[in-house]
Design a protein around this motif. Structure first.
Motif, PDB file in Angstrom:
ATOM      1  N   LEU A 189       1.012  -1.368  -0.055  1.00  0.00           N
ATOM      2  CA  LEU A 189      -0.404  -0.254   0.029  1.00  0.00           C
ATOM      3  C   LEU A 189       0.476   0.977   0.055  1.00  0.00           C
ATOM      4  O   LEU A 189       1.782   0.843   1.013  1.00  0.00           O
ATOM      5  CB  LEU A 189      -0.900   0.171   1.072  1.00  0.00           C
ATOM      6  CG  LEU A 189      -2.462  -0.721   1.238  1.00  0.00           C
ATOM      7  CD1 LEU A 189      -2.283  -1.503   2.889  1.00  0.00           C
ATOM      8  CD2 LEU A 189      -3.144  -0.391   0.157  1.00  0.00           C
ATOM      9  N   LEU A 207      -6.954   1.584   0.261  1.00  0.00           N
ATOM     10  CA  LEU A 207      -6.365   1.035   1.331  1.00  0.00           C
ATOM     11  C   LEU A 207      -8.266  -0.346   1.940  1.00  0.00           C
ATOM     12  O   LEU A 207      -7.768  -1.488   2.204  1.00  0.00           O
ATOM     13  CB  LEU A 207      -6.566   1.895   3.002  1.00  0.00           C
ATOM     14  CG  LEU A 207      -6.789   1.614   4.254  1.00  0.00           C
ATOM     15  CD1 LEU A 207      -5.552   0.283   4.208  1.00  0.00           C
ATOM     16  CD2 LEU A 207      -7.087   2.947   5.455  1.00  0.00           C
ATOM     17  N   GLU A 210      -7.091  -3.995   2.481  1.00  0.00           N
ATOM     18  CA  GLU A 210      -7.964  -4.336   4.345  1.00  0.00           C
ATOM     19  C   GLU A 210      -8.937  -5.551   4.373  1.00  0.00           C
ATOM     20  O   GLU A 210      -9.073  -6.629   4.920  1.00  0.00           O
ATOM     21  CB  GLU A 210      -7.964  -2.940   4.860  1.00  0.00           C
ATOM     22  CG  GLU A 210      -9.127  -3.130   4.965  1.00  0.00           C
ATOM     23  CD  GLU A 210      -9.705  -1.624   5.855  1.00  0.00           C
ATOM     24  OE1 GLU A 210      -9.042  -1.859   7.527  1.00  0.00           O
ATOM     25  OE2 GLU A 210     -10.117  -1.024   5.610  1.00  0.00           O
ATOM     26  N   MET A 214      -0.560  -6.455   5.746  1.00  0.00           N
ATOM     27  CA  MET A 214       0.291  -5.138   4.860  1.00  0.00           C
ATOM     28  C   MET A 214       1.548  -5.003   5.134  1.00  0.00           C
ATOM     29  O   MET A 214       2.214  -3.878   5.979  1.00  0.00           O
ATOM     30  CB  MET A 214      -0.639  -4.090   5.288  1.00  0.00           C
ATOM     31  CG  MET A 214      -1.878  -4.769   4.793  1.00  0.00           C
ATOM     32  SD  MET A 214      -3.369  -2.512   6.283  1.00  0.00           S
ATOM     33  CE  MET A 214      -5.122  -4.477   5.328  1.00  0.00           C
ATOM     34  N   LEU A 221       3.375  -0.369   4.356  1.00  0.00           N
ATOM     35  CA  LEU A 221       3.135   0.055   3.482  1.00  0.00           C
ATOM     36  C   LEU A 221       4.308   1.788   3.200  1.00  0.00           C
ATOM     37  O   LEU A 221       5.138   0.982   3.542  1.00  0.00           O
ATOM     38  CB  LEU A 221       2.706   1.686   5.521  1.00  0.00           C
ATOM     39  CG  LEU A 221       0.666   1.677   5.400  1.00  0.00           C
ATOM     40  CD1 LEU A 221       0.705  -0.374   5.850  1.00  0.00           C
ATOM     41  CD2 LEU A 221       0.528   2.277   6.472  1.00  0.00           C
ATOM     42  N   GLN A 274      -3.150  -6.222  10.319  1.00  0.00           N
ATOM     43  CA  GLN A 274      -3.819  -5.050  10.995  1.00  0.00           C
ATOM     44  C   GLN A 274      -3.443  -4.291  12.303  1.00  0.00           C
ATOM     45  O   GLN A 274      -3.382  -3.554  12.586  1.00  0.00           O
ATOM     46  CB  GLN A 274      -5.615  -4.929  10.464  1.00  0.00           C
ATOM     47  CG  GLN A 274      -5.426  -4.977   8.670  1.00  0.00           C
ATOM     48  CD  GLN A 274      -7.169  -5.080   8.718  1.00  0.00           C
ATOM     49  OE1 GLN A 274      -7.726  -3.895   9.532  1.00  0.00           O
ATOM     50  NE2 GLN A 274      -7.208  -6.142   7.886  1.00  0.00           N
ATOM     51  N   GLU A 277      -7.256   3.523   8.651  1.00  0.00           N
ATOM     52  CA  GLU A 277      -6.860   4.881   7.572  1.00  0.00           C
ATOM     53  C   GLU A 277      -6.306   6.012   8.325  1.00  0.00           C
ATOM     54  O   GLU A 277      -5.608   6.161   7.293  1.00  0.00           O
ATOM     55  CB  GLU A 277      -8.645   5.406   7.232  1.00  0.00           C
ATOM     56  CG  GLU A 277      -8.708   6.234   5.800  1.00  0.00           C
ATOM     57  CD  GLU A 277     -10.303   6.571   5.684  1.00  0.00           C
ATOM     58  OE1 GLU A 277     -10.179   6.809   4.656  1.00  0.00           O
ATOM     59  OE2 GLU A 277     -10.679   6.604   7.085  1.00  0.00           O
ATOM     60  N   PHE A 325      -2.197   5.290   8.070  1.00  0.00           N
ATOM     61  CA  PHE A 325      -1.662   4.745   6.465  1.00  0.00           C
ATOM     62  C   PHE A 325      -1.923   6.595   6.291  1.00  0.00           C
ATOM     63  O   PHE A 325      -0.813   7.329   5.893  1.00  0.00           O
ATOM     64  CB  PHE A 325      -2.685   4.313   5.626  1.00  0.00           C
ATOM     65  CG  PHE A 325      -2.545   4.562   4.367  1.00  0.00           C
ATOM     66  CD1 PHE A 325      -1.707   3.617   3.611  1.00  0.00           C
ATOM     67  CD2 PHE A 325      -3.471   5.072   3.422  1.00  0.00           C
ATOM     68  CE1 PHE A 325      -1.149   4.051   2.844  1.00  0.00           C
ATOM     69  CE2 PHE A 325      -2.846   5.751   2.068  1.00  0.00           C
ATOM     70  CZ  PHE A 325      -1.770   4.704   1.340  1.00  0.00           C
TER      71      PHE A 325
END
Length: 303
Positions: free
Chosen positions: A33, A188, A192, A198, A200, A212, A284, A287
């Protein structure tokens, strides 16, 4: 398994990817991501030998991509759904791939059926395909050789909601059968929904990685849920009494709690829920915080 080891890619004085390291394991979907221009596509191009690394290396199953014999039988790749001859039909594109990989022609029909392209659509030339149809064809081509690893760059582009759900189910099933999936996106929410882990990236550097729960825990993030019920006032009071922050959110409530905690509070209060979902707010916000320096909209908003 994909292993990225201290990968760096420079273009003259510009560093697109800097000292990036991570691993993607079999049986798991890894979400890659970052905002547009963060370095996702460059990293994936290095993975499959389209762009040389300035430093570091990438191995797939312990080998550099260029040294894998008949790579399409081991690694399925979708980086650009339009990167095929526009004058060829969908069936011709898959047939050429099958021939190059030494596969029977029956495999073409199997893949067309798998991705939902009809006989009529398969006979159309690529230039007449919608973006969603190109994505389906690209996924079919990536899966053609029955590979053990999938590398997909923005595969949801152009797909309608039903197509995105179909893609999620397809990739989840592939991973559950032991496949390795690396899925890049700047969306995102879509990642997810399916990713086990994930990664980033922002400005060419990894800023966080993990599942997560661990990502939120490492940054002090909080769980969030969106809920609607037949009696929001009563539910809100029960949640507040249990120590959860509650705020109105359209026809429902946003709660600083997990979906499980909301469900238990509703059960105790004997309130019927009509909708309950992960609010995603904490992830979110995390991120956006971690990639803020490479978010274009943040720049424009300050003007």
């Amino acid at each position: 398994m994909i292993v990225v080891d201290h990968l760096t890619k420079r273009y003259g004085g510009f560093t697109a990817v800097e000292d990036v390291s991570f691993a993607c394991r079999p049986g798991r979907v890894t979400g890659f991501l970052g905002p547009n221009g963060a370095g996702k596509t460059t990293t994936m191009r290095v993975m499959v030998g389209l762009t040389p690394a300035s430093a570091g290396r990438v191995t797939i199953g312990g080998h550099a991509f260029a040294s894998i014999p008949n790579p399409g039988r081991h690694v399925g790749v979708l980086l650009d759904a339009s990167a095929q001859h526009a004058g060829r039909t969908g069936r011709e594109i898959l047939a050429l791939g099958a021939t190059a990989m030494g596969l029977p022609s029956s495999r073409v029909d199997e893949m067309l059926h798998l991705v939902g392209l009809t006989d009529g659509e398969a006979k159309r030339r690529l230039r007449n395909y919608s973006l969603g149809m190109k994505q389906r064809l690209g996924i079919a081509h990536a899966l053609l050789g029955d590979p053990s690893v999938l590398i997909l760059d923005e595969p949801a582009n152009g797909l309608d909601p039903a197509g995105i759900r179909w893609m999620r189910g397809l990739l989840r099933g592939y991973a559950d059968r032991g496949g390795t999936v690396l899925l890049s996106s700047h969306l995102l929410h879509e990642v997810e929904m399916i990713a086990d882990e994930m990664i980033l990236i922002g400005n060419g550097r990894i800023v966080a990685q993990g599942d997560q729960r661990s990502l939120l825990a490492s940054r002090g993030g909080a769980a969030s849920a969106l809920v609607m019920s037949l009696d929001n006032a009563r539910l809100g009071a029960a949640l507040a009494a249990a120590g959860h922050a509650v705020t109105p959110a359209g026809p429902g409530l946003r709660v600083a709690a997990t979906a499980e905690q909301v469900g238990r509070a509703a059960l105790d209060a004997q309130v019927v829920l009509t909708d309950l979902r992960d609010g995603g707010g904490g992830l979110e916000e995390l991120f956006l915080e971690l990639t803020s320096s490479s978010q274009r909209d943040a720049i424009g908003a300050t003007r």
